[in-house]
Write a protein that holds these residues in place. Structure first.
Motif, PDB file in Angstrom:
ATOM      1  N   GLY A  36       0.892  -0.969   0.008  1.00  0.00           N
ATOM      2  CA  GLY A  36      -0.011   0.058  -0.081  1.00  0.00           C
ATOM      3  C   GLY A  36       0.711   1.272  -0.172  1.00  0.00           C
ATOM      4  O   GLY A  36       2.170   1.258   0.345  1.00  0.00           O
ATOM      5  N   ASP A  37       0.296   2.340  -0.615  1.00  0.00           N
ATOM      6  CA  ASP A  37       0.993   3.633  -0.612  1.00  0.00           C
ATOM      7  C   ASP A  37       0.697   4.246   0.742  1.00  0.00           C
ATOM      8  O   ASP A  37       0.256   3.704   1.894  1.00  0.00           O
ATOM      9  CB  ASP A  37       0.416   4.584  -1.523  1.00  0.00           C
ATOM     10  CG  ASP A  37      -0.741   4.890  -1.597  1.00  0.00           C
ATOM     11  OD1 ASP A  37      -1.683   4.745  -0.447  1.00  0.00           O
ATOM     12  OD2 ASP A  37      -1.270   5.232  -2.596  1.00  0.00           O
ATOM     13  N   LYS A  38       1.392   5.243   1.347  1.00  0.00           N
ATOM     14  CA  LYS A  38       1.560   5.865   2.372  1.00  0.00           C
ATOM     15  C   LYS A  38       0.054   6.385   2.955  1.00  0.00           C
ATOM     16  O   LYS A  38      -0.387   6.213   4.119  1.00  0.00           O
ATOM     17  CB  LYS A  38       2.462   7.273   2.370  1.00  0.00           C
ATOM     18  CG  LYS A  38       2.426   8.015   3.790  1.00  0.00           C
ATOM     19  CD  LYS A  38       3.248   8.967   3.741  1.00  0.00           C
ATOM     20  CE  LYS A  38       3.615   9.793   5.133  1.00  0.00           C
ATOM     21  NZ  LYS A  38       4.375  10.904   5.312  1.00  0.00           N
ATOM     22  N   GLU A  39      -0.690   6.763   1.791  1.00  0.00           N
ATOM     23  CA  GLU A  39      -2.063   6.933   2.309  1.00  0.00           C
ATOM     24  C   GLU A  39      -3.082   5.939   2.633  1.00  0.00           C
ATOM     25  O   GLU A  39      -3.681   5.861   3.566  1.00  0.00           O
ATOM     26  CB  GLU A  39      -2.842   7.913   1.095  1.00  0.00           C
ATOM     27  CG  GLU A  39      -4.291   8.369   1.380  1.00  0.00           C
ATOM     28  CD  GLU A  39      -4.724   9.287   0.356  1.00  0.00           C
ATOM     29  OE1 GLU A  39      -5.964   9.415   0.250  1.00  0.00           O
ATOM     30  OE2 GLU A  39      -4.159   9.383  -0.704  1.00  0.00           O
ATOM     31  N   ALA A  40      -2.841   4.957   1.928  1.00  0.00           N
ATOM     32  CA  ALA A  40      -3.461   3.415   2.327  1.00  0.00           C
ATOM     33  C   ALA A  40      -2.906   3.247   3.643  1.00  0.00           C
ATOM     34  O   ALA A  40      -3.972   2.798   4.560  1.00  0.00           O
ATOM     35  CB  ALA A  40      -2.731   2.361   1.430  1.00  0.00           C
ATOM     36  N   ASN A  47       1.144   2.758  11.089  1.00  0.00           N
ATOM     37  CA  ASN A  47       2.031   3.348  11.061  1.00  0.00           C
ATOM     38  C   ASN A  47       2.835   2.977   9.362  1.00  0.00           C
ATOM     39  O   ASN A  47       3.039   1.811   9.177  1.00  0.00           O
ATOM     40  CB  ASN A  47       3.263   2.985  11.986  1.00  0.00           C
ATOM     41  CG  ASN A  47       4.524   3.794  11.827  1.00  0.00           C
ATOM     42  OD1 ASN A  47       4.522   5.040  11.491  1.00  0.00           O
ATOM     43  ND2 ASN A  47       5.744   3.281  12.171  1.00  0.00           N
ATOM     44  N   PRO A  48       2.952   4.105   8.654  1.00  0.00           N
ATOM     45  CA  PRO A  48       3.202   3.581   7.277  1.00  0.00           C
ATOM     46  C   PRO A  48       4.413   3.058   7.192  1.00  0.00           C
ATOM     47  O   PRO A  48       5.752   3.368   7.774  1.00  0.00           O
ATOM     48  CB  PRO A  48       3.060   5.000   6.610  1.00  0.00           C
ATOM     49  CG  PRO A  48       2.474   5.852   7.266  1.00  0.00           C
ATOM     50  CD  PRO A  48       2.489   5.562   8.855  1.00  0.00           C
ATOM     51  N   GLN A  49       4.492   1.971   6.462  1.00  0.00           N
ATOM     52  CA  GLN A  49       5.937   1.110   6.210  1.00  0.00           C
ATOM     53  C   GLN A  49       5.703   0.432   4.646  1.00  0.00           C
ATOM     54  O   GLN A  49       5.425  -0.570   4.483  1.00  0.00           O
ATOM     55  CB  GLN A  49       5.987   0.012   7.145  1.00  0.00           C
ATOM     56  CG  GLN A  49       6.042   0.488   8.503  1.00  0.00           C
ATOM     57  CD  GLN A  49       5.974  -0.854   9.534  1.00  0.00           C
ATOM     58  OE1 GLN A  49       6.875  -1.926   9.151  1.00  0.00           O
ATOM     59  NE2 GLN A  49       5.211  -1.169  10.500  1.00  0.00           N
ATOM     60  N   SER A  52       7.091  -2.593   3.137  1.00  0.00           N
ATOM     61  CA  SER A  52       6.560  -3.638   3.763  1.00  0.00           C
ATOM     62  C   SER A  52       5.108  -4.173   3.076  1.00  0.00           C
ATOM     63  O   SER A  52       4.310  -3.312   3.034  1.00  0.00           O
ATOM     64  CB  SER A  52       6.613  -3.924   5.279  1.00  0.00           C
ATOM     65  OG  SER A  52       7.909  -3.417   5.660  1.00  0.00           O
ATOM     66  N   PRO A  53       5.123  -5.444   2.932  1.00  0.00           N
ATOM     67  CA  PRO A  53       3.878  -5.929   2.449  1.00  0.00           C
ATOM     68  C   PRO A  53       2.638  -5.817   3.448  1.00  0.00           C
ATOM     69  O   PRO A  53       2.948  -6.032   4.680  1.00  0.00           O
ATOM     70  CB  PRO A  53       3.957  -7.257   1.994  1.00  0.00           C
ATOM     71  CG  PRO A  53       5.244  -7.834   2.775  1.00  0.00           C
ATOM     72  CD  PRO A  53       6.063  -6.500   3.027  1.00  0.00           C
ATOM     73  N   LEU A  54       1.432  -5.627   3.201  1.00  0.00           N
ATOM     74  CA  LEU A  54       0.446  -5.481   4.061  1.00  0.00           C
ATOM     75  C   LEU A  54      -0.094  -6.962   4.090  1.00  0.00           C
ATOM     76  O   LEU A  54      -0.658  -7.466   5.036  1.00  0.00           O
ATOM     77  CB  LEU A  54      -0.685  -4.692   3.290  1.00  0.00           C
ATOM     78  CG  LEU A  54      -0.575  -3.061   3.390  1.00  0.00           C
ATOM     79  CD1 LEU A  54      -1.349  -2.350   2.439  1.00  0.00           C
ATOM     80  CD2 LEU A  54      -0.945  -2.677   4.971  1.00  0.00           C
ATOM     81  N   TYR A  55       0.068  -7.865   3.061  1.00  0.00           N
ATOM     82  CA  TYR A  55      -0.594  -9.095   3.246  1.00  0.00           C
ATOM     83  C   TYR A  55       0.384 -10.053   2.147  1.00  0.00           C
ATOM     84  O   TYR A  55       0.740  -9.742   1.131  1.00  0.00           O
ATOM     85  CB  TYR A  55      -1.994  -8.980   2.625  1.00  0.00           C
ATOM     86  CG  TYR A  55      -2.771 -10.253   2.542  1.00  0.00           C
ATOM     87  CD1 TYR A  55      -3.346 -10.772   3.705  1.00  0.00           C
ATOM     88  CD2 TYR A  55      -2.662 -11.033   1.502  1.00  0.00           C
ATOM     89  CE1 TYR A  55      -4.116 -11.855   3.781  1.00  0.00           C
ATOM     90  CE2 TYR A  55      -3.598 -12.366   1.518  1.00  0.00           C
ATOM     91  CZ  TYR A  55      -4.152 -12.653   2.610  1.00  0.00           C
ATOM     92  OH  TYR A  55      -4.889 -13.831   2.853  1.00  0.00           O
TER      93      TYR A  55
END
Length: 198
Positions: A36-40, A47-49, A52-55
């Motif tokens: 995801g991008d920072k907004e996601a 906390n934006p990373q 790193s993968p979300l899933y």
């Protein structure tokens, strides 16, 4: 290089915007990582990373069919169905307030299995549009020879990277994810035919 190392390298490698993925993601088994991008990350209240993968997930048959259609509905003639996708249910739960989503039974004609809640067509479309704006995917198609089962490689990567939207086998899922999913399941349980227009 082992399959595990090869998979991690590819899943940390090239990321494809969801809307650019058709024709790029192969119709082959494999693993995938959702970024995801920072907004996601902000809208998911994490906390934006962004590196790193979300899933992390697997497709035993076809990455293109399972991921691009089942999760992301890149073909507009195919309707996304949150009730059939655990990762969509996690995104929906964490974006419930931001997007104004509400859980309903996966099959309103035969309400049951409320933990596999779905969304109305309108809310599914809202979630799909959000995913198209903010998410990208990286893939690892399986080679002809695997040194261990695909599911074992997936589990090892989830343990190593602890992507926040993975619940199964993840020692550190996103705080509040299970509770957020339970809230939507409760909405689905309380749903009635008079809510069908919602």
């Amino acid at each position: 290089m082992s399959n595990f190392e090869d998979a991690m390298a590819d899943l940390r490698g090239r990321r494809i915007a969801i809307t650019d993925a058709p024709g790029v993601v192969p119709s082959a088994p494999g693993l995938y990582a959702i970024y995801g991008d920072k907004e996601a990350w902000n809208e998911l209240r994490m906390n934006p990373q962004v590196d790193s993968p979300l899933y992390i997930g697997k497709a035993e048959d076809s990455l293109a069919r399972r991921e691009l259609q089942g999760h992301f509905a890149v073909n507009r003639s195919v309707r996304a169905q949150t009730g059939s996708s655990t990762v969509r249910r996690s995104f929906a739960a964490l974006l419930r307030e931001t997007l104004g989503l509400r859980g309903i039974p996966r099959n309103p004609d035969k309400p049951a299995h409320f933990s596999n809640y779905g969304l109305s067509r309108e809310h599914d479309d809202l979630l799909t549009a959000w995913m198209h704006r903010h998410l990208a995917i990286a893939v690892w198609p399986t080679p002809r020879v695997l040194d261990e089962p695909l599911a074992d490689i997936e589990r090892a990567i989830i343990r190593r990277w602890t992507p926040p939207l993975n619940l199964s086998g993840n020692p550190h899922p996103a705080p509040g994810l299970s509770a957020a999913r339970a809230r939507m399941a409760a909405e689905a349980r309380a749903w009635g035919p008079s809510d069908a227009a919602v």
